[in-house]
Enzyme design. Structure first.
Site, PDB file in Angstrom:
ATOM      1  N   THR A  67      -6.166  29.900  20.550  1.00 54.73           N
ATOM      2  CA  THR A  67      -6.718  28.880  19.664  1.00 54.73           C
ATOM      3  C   THR A  67      -7.961  28.236  20.278  1.00 54.73           C
ATOM      4  O   THR A  67      -8.452  28.672  21.327  1.00 54.73           O
ATOM      5  CB  THR A  67      -5.609  27.853  19.273  1.00 54.73           C
ATOM      6  N   LYS A  71     -11.206  31.410  20.813  1.00 53.03           N
ATOM      7  CA  LYS A  71     -11.048  32.529  19.877  1.00 53.03           C
ATOM      8  C   LYS A  71     -12.196  33.549  19.945  1.00 53.03           C
ATOM      9  O   LYS A  71     -11.984  34.729  19.702  1.00 53.03           O
ATOM     10  CB  LYS A  71     -10.935  32.005  18.441  1.00 53.03           C
ATOM     11  N   ASN A  92      -7.197  35.685  17.191  1.00 49.62           N
ATOM     12  CA  ASN A  92      -6.190  34.620  17.324  1.00 49.62           C
ATOM     13  C   ASN A  92      -4.842  35.158  17.809  1.00 49.62           C
ATOM     14  O   ASN A  92      -3.912  34.381  18.003  1.00 49.62           O
ATOM     15  CB  ASN A  92      -6.021  33.825  16.013  1.00 49.62           C
ATOM     16  N   ASP A 107      -5.682  35.099  10.656  1.00 47.48           N
ATOM     17  CA  ASP A 107      -5.982  33.865   9.904  1.00 47.48           C
ATOM     18  C   ASP A 107      -6.210  34.138   8.411  1.00 47.48           C
ATOM     19  O   ASP A 107      -5.635  33.464   7.557  1.00 47.48           O
ATOM     20  CB  ASP A 107      -7.219  33.160  10.486  1.00 47.48           C
ATOM     21  N   GLY A 132     -17.910  25.294   5.145  1.00 41.63           N
ATOM     22  CA  GLY A 132     -17.820  25.650   6.560  1.00 41.63           C
ATOM     23  C   GLY A 132     -18.103  27.129   6.759  1.00 41.63           C
ATOM     24  O   GLY A 132     -17.938  27.931   5.816  1.00 41.63           O
ATOM     25  N   GLY A 135     -15.143  30.055  12.617  1.00 36.32           N
ATOM     26  CA  GLY A 135     -14.215  31.179  12.789  1.00 36.32           C
ATOM     27  C   GLY A 135     -13.222  31.302  11.644  1.00 36.32           C
ATOM     28  O   GLY A 135     -12.990  32.406  11.132  1.00 36.32           O
ATOM     29  N   ALA A 136     -12.632  30.186  11.225  1.00 39.53           N
ATOM     30  CA  ALA A 136     -11.629  30.246  10.156  1.00 39.53           C
ATOM     31  C   ALA A 136     -12.281  30.685   8.843  1.00 39.53           C
ATOM     32  O   ALA A 136     -11.708  31.482   8.096  1.00 39.53           O
ATOM     33  CB  ALA A 136     -10.958  28.887   9.996  1.00 39.53           C
ATOM     34  N   TYR A 230      -3.980  21.000   8.532  1.00 33.93           N
ATOM     35  CA  TYR A 230      -2.555  20.762   8.245  1.00 33.93           C
ATOM     36  C   TYR A 230      -2.038  19.462   8.856  1.00 33.93           C
ATOM     37  O   TYR A 230      -0.869  19.117   8.675  1.00 33.93           O
ATOM     38  CB  TYR A 230      -1.687  21.953   8.706  1.00 33.93           C
TER      39      TYR A 230
HETATM   40  P1  NAP Z   1     -15.231  26.200  14.052  1.00 36.94           P
HETATM   41  O1  NAP Z   1     -15.405  27.643  14.320  1.00 36.94           O
HETATM   42  O2  NAP Z   1     -15.616  25.206  15.102  1.00 36.94           O
HETATM   43  O3  NAP Z   1     -16.038  25.855  12.687  1.00 36.94           O
HETATM   44  C1  NAP Z   1     -16.082  24.555  12.176  1.00 36.94           C
HETATM   45  C2  NAP Z   1     -16.925  24.531  10.900  1.00 36.94           C
HETATM   46  O4  NAP Z   1     -16.856  23.208  10.360  1.00 36.94           O
HETATM   47  C3  NAP Z   1     -18.402  24.845  11.088  1.00 36.94           C
HETATM   48  O5  NAP Z   1     -18.895  25.511   9.968  1.00 36.94           O
HETATM   49  C4  NAP Z   1     -19.021  23.438  11.205  1.00 36.94           C
HETATM   50  O6  NAP Z   1     -20.373  23.388  10.737  1.00 36.94           O
HETATM   51  C5  NAP Z   1     -18.165  22.657  10.246  1.00 36.94           C
HETATM   52  N1  NAP Z   1     -18.100  21.244  10.597  1.00 36.94           N
HETATM   53  C6  NAP Z   1     -17.557  20.701  11.728  1.00 36.94           C
HETATM   54  N2  NAP Z   1     -17.658  19.344  11.686  1.00 36.94           N
HETATM   55  C7  NAP Z   1     -18.285  19.038  10.528  1.00 36.94           C
HETATM   56  C8  NAP Z   1     -18.671  17.819   9.922  1.00 36.94           C
HETATM   57  N3  NAP Z   1     -18.438  16.634  10.504  1.00 36.94           N
HETATM   58  N4  NAP Z   1     -19.302  17.856   8.725  1.00 36.94           N
HETATM   59  C9  NAP Z   1     -19.536  19.046   8.111  1.00 36.94           C
HETATM   60  N5  NAP Z   1     -19.188  20.240   8.637  1.00 36.94           N
HETATM   61  C10 NAP Z   1     -18.573  20.238   9.825  1.00 36.94           C
HETATM   62  O7  NAP Z   1     -13.695  25.854  13.729  1.00 36.94           O
HETATM   63  P2  NAP Z   1     -12.606  26.814  13.041  1.00 36.94           P
HETATM   64  O8  NAP Z   1     -11.913  27.612  14.076  1.00 36.94           O
HETATM   65  O9  NAP Z   1     -13.254  27.508  11.911  1.00 36.94           O
HETATM   66  O10 NAP Z   1     -11.530  25.724  12.522  1.00 36.94           O
HETATM   67  C11 NAP Z   1     -11.899  24.819  11.493  1.00 36.94           C
HETATM   68  C12 NAP Z   1     -10.676  23.992  11.071  1.00 36.94           C
HETATM   69  O11 NAP Z   1      -9.687  24.849  10.536  1.00 36.94           O
HETATM   70  C13 NAP Z   1      -9.986  23.211  12.191  1.00 36.94           C
HETATM   71  O12 NAP Z   1      -9.647  21.932  11.696  1.00 36.94           O
HETATM   72  C14 NAP Z   1      -8.734  24.010  12.483  1.00 36.94           C
HETATM   73  O13 NAP Z   1      -7.667  23.211  12.951  1.00 36.94           O
HETATM   74  C15 NAP Z   1      -8.420  24.550  11.084  1.00 36.94           C
HETATM   75  N6  NAP Z   1      -7.636  25.789  11.114  1.00 36.94           N
HETATM   76  C16 NAP Z   1      -6.429  25.809  10.468  1.00 36.94           C
HETATM   77  C17 NAP Z   1      -5.664  26.957  10.481  1.00 36.94           C
HETATM   78  C18 NAP Z   1      -4.328  26.975   9.785  1.00 36.94           C
HETATM   79  O14 NAP Z   1      -3.500  27.825  10.121  1.00 36.94           O
HETATM   80  N7  NAP Z   1      -4.098  26.124   8.802  1.00 36.94           N
HETATM   81  C19 NAP Z   1      -6.117  28.116  11.157  1.00 36.94           C
HETATM   82  C20 NAP Z   1      -7.367  28.082  11.781  1.00 36.94           C
HETATM   83  C21 NAP Z   1      -8.117  26.900  11.764  1.00 36.94           C
HETATM   84  P3  NAP Z   1     -21.631  23.760  11.682  1.00 36.94           P
HETATM   85  O15 NAP Z   1     -21.769  25.252  11.629  1.00 36.94           O
HETATM   86  O16 NAP Z   1     -22.754  23.045  11.043  1.00 36.94           O
HETATM   87  O17 NAP Z   1     -21.284  23.247  13.066  1.00 36.94           O
END
Ligand code: NAP
Length: 290
Positions: A67, A71, A92, A107, A132, A135-136, A230
């Site tokens: 995580t 990742k 993941n 994912d 967004g 990665g997700a 979540y």
């Molecule tokens: P990541 O790779 O860091 O990507 C985050 C994304 O969110 C990027 O596109 C970023 O934009 C955008 N972002 C971050 N802060 C922001 C803000 N204040 N305003 C607007 N956009 C913003 O993270 P990730 O791995 O994709 O995970 C994202 C979320 O999904 C996390 O909260 C994680 O816990 C959740 N998640 C949940 C599951 C599940 O099983 N339910 C699985 C995976 C992830 P920029 O490109 O501009 O930085």
């Protein structure tokens, strides 16, 4: 739980890792199935990632979940990665297959499985907006494109990152209309009018009372609003969608299904989904996931 030298080790590796609910979810599944396994959380700093991954082989572990923030960086320490993980650019799950470390990404498939389970919804032929481009978002976009979505619009704060996702995926899935737009509510409004599914993949909803202020009232009445966060389970985005009587979909189902798919990769056994969901819910109620 009787732990011996024969007990097989699974776990999750991240930094920080304090409140992960994955150990509750997997250890409950292990107990219910009567397996001689244990799932542990490992807090590993980025500078120690390579050594930690070598430990999977050294200790004969079955595998690990990976995580935030590892990742993407973990890929270079693996022997092989699946086509899906290569496309997404992130792993993941690691499976230790007789000393060969293979990276997967569950994912996107986990997300689709939960949508199907909760709403009988398939993305084939649908118009989808993803907020967004991290990665997700890449995992979900890959799964949705593979299922045959009509259009996928990626709205990201950093437009160039969304554009790069759209460009790569367009070449791999030519049947899907990919577009990148800025994360601006006036720009997004026109897209939402014709959207079947809106998916927030940003972490914004993790902060209580924060959302991206989407113009949800522009969406068709039968649209679904989904947030993969979540904790909390009902983010402000979902609260607002429910007030407009739109269908809502929280991140819990994705958490459970990506875990169940990981479990199957490690053990070859179908995971007890309901048992895992109950365990995750209980852990979340006790303050996990934050
Ligand atoms: P990541 O790779 O860091 O990507 C985050 C994304 O969110 C990027 O596109 C970023 O934009 C955008 N972002 C971050 N802060 C922001 C803000 N204040 N305003 C607007 N956009 C913003 O993270 P990730 O791995 O994709 O995970 C994202 C979320 O999904 C996390 O909260 C994680 O816990 C959740 N998640 C949940 C599951 C599940 O099983 N339910 C699985 C995976 C992830 P920029 O490109 O501009 O930085």
């Amino acid at each position: 739980m009787n732990i011996t030298a024969k007990t097989k080790i699974l776990g999750i590796l991240g930094y920080p890792i304090g409140h992960t609910v994955s150990p509750s979810m997997h250890n409950t599944a292990i107990k219910v199935l009567g397996l001689d396994m244990v799932y542990l959380p490992f807090e590993v700093k980025p500078s120690n990632l390579g050594e930690a991954v070598k430990g999977i082989r050294g200790l004969g572990m079955l595998g690990l979940n990976i995580t935030i923030p590892h990742k993407i960086t973990v890929v270079k320490f693996l022997d092989r990665i699946s086509d899906e993980a290569r496309l997404i650019g992130a792993v993941n799950v690691i499976v230790n297959k007789n000393g060969l470390l293979i990276g997967h990404n569950t994912d996107g498939k986990g997300y689709l499985a939960s949508l199907k389970e909760e709403y009988g919804f398939t993305t084939k032929g649908k118009n989808i907006v993803i907020l967004g481009a991290g990665g997700a978002a890449r995992g979900i976009a890959a799964a949705i494109a593979r299922e045959g979505a009509r259009s996928i619009t990626v709205a990201n704060r950093t437009l160039s990152r969304g554009a790069s996702l759209a460009k790569t995926f367009k070449s791999i899935f030519p049947h899907v209309r990919f577009e990148a737009i800025s994360l601006n509510k006036d720009t997004i409004k026109a897209y939402l009018e014709d959207t079947h599914l809106l998916i927030n993949t940003t972490p914004v909803g993790m902060k209580v009372n924060k959302d991206l202020k989407m113009p949800l009232s522009a969406m068709p009445k039968d649209a679904i609003v989904s947030d993969i966060v979540y904790a909390p389970m009902e983010t402000l985005l979902l609260k607002k969608a429910a007030q407009l009587r739109l269908a809502t979909h929280s991140g819990l189902g994705m958490l459970v299904h990506q875990g169940a798919l990981s479990f199957k990769l490690w053990t070859g056994i179908d995971a007890p989904i309901e048992v895992m969901r109950k365990a995750a819910l209980k852990a979340l109620k006790m303050g996990g996931g934050r």
